[in-house]
Design an enzyme around this catalytic site. Structure first.
Site, PDB file in Angstrom:
ATOM      1  N   SER A 148       0.775  -1.343   0.019  1.00 52.45           N
ATOM      2  CA  SER A 148      -0.102  -0.126  -0.138  1.00 52.45           C
ATOM      3  C   SER A 148       1.188   1.119  -0.033  1.00 52.45           C
ATOM      4  CB  SER A 148      -0.927   0.144   1.339  1.00 52.45           C
ATOM      5  OG  SER A 148      -1.310   1.148   1.462  1.00 52.45           O
ATOM      6  N   TYR A 161      -2.701  -0.567  10.215  1.00 53.45           N
ATOM      7  CA  TYR A 161      -2.621  -0.843   9.039  1.00 53.45           C
ATOM      8  C   TYR A 161      -1.152  -0.552   8.310  1.00 53.45           C
ATOM      9  CZ  TYR A 161      -4.443  -1.107   4.213  1.00 53.45           C
ATOM     10  OH  TYR A 161      -4.659  -1.205   2.940  1.00 53.45           O
TER      11      TYR A 161
HETATM   12  C1  GCO Z   1      -7.398   4.800   4.795  1.00 58.06           C
HETATM   13  C2  GCO Z   1      -7.397   3.829   3.562  1.00 58.06           C
HETATM   14  C3  GCO Z   1      -6.054   3.585   3.191  1.00 58.06           C
HETATM   15  C4  GCO Z   1      -5.884   3.120   1.799  1.00 58.06           C
HETATM   16  C5  GCO Z   1      -4.990   1.860   1.451  1.00 58.06           C
HETATM   17  C6  GCO Z   1      -4.470   2.332  -0.038  1.00 58.06           C
HETATM   18  O1  GCO Z   1      -8.207   4.616   5.908  1.00 58.06           O
HETATM   19  O2  GCO Z   1      -6.603   5.878   4.650  1.00 58.06           O
HETATM   20  O3  GCO Z   1      -8.142   2.587   3.883  1.00 58.06           O
HETATM   21  O4  GCO Z   1      -5.551   2.895   4.158  1.00 58.06           O
HETATM   22  O5  GCO Z   1      -7.222   2.723   1.060  1.00 58.06           O
HETATM   23  O6  GCO Z   1      -3.918   1.941   2.125  1.00 58.06           O
HETATM   24  O7  GCO Z   1      -3.510   1.097  -0.381  1.00 58.06           O
END
Ligand code: GCO
Length: 257
Positions: A148, A161
Site C-alpha cells: 500500500s 494498517y
Molecule cells: C485509509 C485507507 C487507506 C488506503 C489504502 C491504500 O483509511 O486511509 O483505507 O489505508 O485505502 O492503504 O492502499
C-alpha cells in the site's frame, strides 16, 4: 509481429488470490483470468465466494474457490494441498487479504491491533509458507504481495494498517532474497486510494474525498481494474528477473509533497 506479447500470456497458469470475493482481490483475479490464468478465489464466506466465482465464470474464466481464514496457518496449508491435488499446482500467489480497524493509536484496542497485523501481514507469511515449498520444488513461481502507499506513509487512525503494510514491504524483500535462487520471484503492488468496500465511507465523505483528489496528482481515486496490468506483469514471464520490487500504483500520490 502482431497480437499480444506472449511474455504476458498466463495461459496454463493457476493463481490463488486471497481475499478475492470482492474489491481489489476480485479485480486482480479477473485481470489474471483475462490474461489466461485459472483462478482460485479465497475468502471466509463460501456464499460470497460462490457468487464471485459465478460472475467470473460468466465472463469465461476457469475458476474454483477455497474458503479458509488466511490467519489460520493449518487451514491454509490444508486448502493449498487440496487445491494442488484437486485443481492444479499453484503457479501464482497474490497475498491480497486485508482489513481496516481504524482508531487513534492511544485508544486502539489490542484486538484492533492484532486483527489488522494478523490479516494484513501474518497471513501473507502463513499462505506463502504453504505455497512456496511447492513452487521451489517445481523451480518456478510468482508471489505478489499487496502492499500500500501506507507501506511508506501513514495518516491518523490507521497506525495498525500502516505498520502491517510496512512490514509486508520488508516481508516481500525477505521472501525475494530467500526464494529467487529457486526460480520464485516475489514482488509487491502498492495501491494508492482506490474505490473499494474498505474505503466506502471515505469515498462518501465529502471532505476526505476532496482531500484525496487534491493530494493525488491524477486528481481522482483509482478504480480496481487499474491494478490488473501490474498484476499480469508481475505474474508473467515478463518479470522473470524482477525480485523484491514494490510497484506503486497511486496516481502519483507518493511522488507529491
Ligand atoms: C485509509 C485507507 C487507506 C488506503 C489504502 C491504500 O483509511 O486511509 O483505507 O489505508 O485505502 O492503504 O492502499
Amino acid at each position: 509481429m502482431s497480437g499480444p506479447n506472449p511474455l504476458f500470456d498466463l495461459t496454463g497458469r493457476t493463481a490463488l488470490v486471497t481475499g478475492s470475493s470482492q474489491g481489489l482481490g476480485l479485480a486482480l483475479a479477473r485481470g489474471l483470468a483475462q490474461a489466461g490464468a485459472a483462478v482460485v478465489l479465497n475468502g471466509r464466506d463460501a456464499t460470497k465466494l460462490a457468487a464471485a466465482a459465478a460472475t467470473l465464470r460468466g465472463e469465461g474464466a476457469r475458476v474454483t474457490t477455497a474458503a479458509f481464514d488466511v490467519t489460520d496457518g493449518a487451514a491454509g496449508a490444508a486448502e493449498v494441498a487440496r487445491i494442488e491435488t484437486e485443481f492444479a499446482p499453484i503457479d501464482i500467489l497474490i497475498n491480497n487479504a486485508g482489513i481496516q480497524r481504524r482508531a487513534p493509536l492511544a485508544e486502539m484496542t489490542e484486538e484492533q491491533w492484532r486483527a489488522v497485523l494478523d490479516t494484513n501481514l501474518t497471513s501473507a507469511f502463513l499462505v506463502a509458507r504453504a505455497v512456496a515449498p511447492r513452487m521451489i520444488a517445481r523451480g518456478a513461481g510468482k508471489i505478489i504481495n499487496i502492499c500500500s502507499v501506507m507501506s511508506e506513509v501513514s495518516r491518523p487512525t490507521i497506525g495498525n494498517y500502516a505498520a502491517a503494510k510496512g512490514g509486508l514491504k520488508m516481508l516481500t524483500r525477505a521472501m525475494a532474497v530467500e526464494w529467487a535462487r529457486h526460480g520464485v520471484q516475489t514482488n509487491a503492488i502498492a495501491p494508492g486510494y482506490f474505490v473499494t468496500e474498505l474505503n466506502k465511507a471515505l469515498v462518501e465523505n465529502v471532505e476526505f474525498n476532496k482531500w484525496i483528489c487534491g493530494r493525488t496528482p491524477a486528481g481522482r481515486w483509482g478504480q480496481p481494474h487499474e491494478l490488473a496490468g501490474a498484476a499480469v506483469f508481475l505474474a508473467s514471464r515478463a518479470s522473470d528477473f524482477v525480485n523484491g520490487q514494490i510497484l506503486t500504483i497511486d496516481g502519483g500520490l507518493l511522488a507529491a509533497l
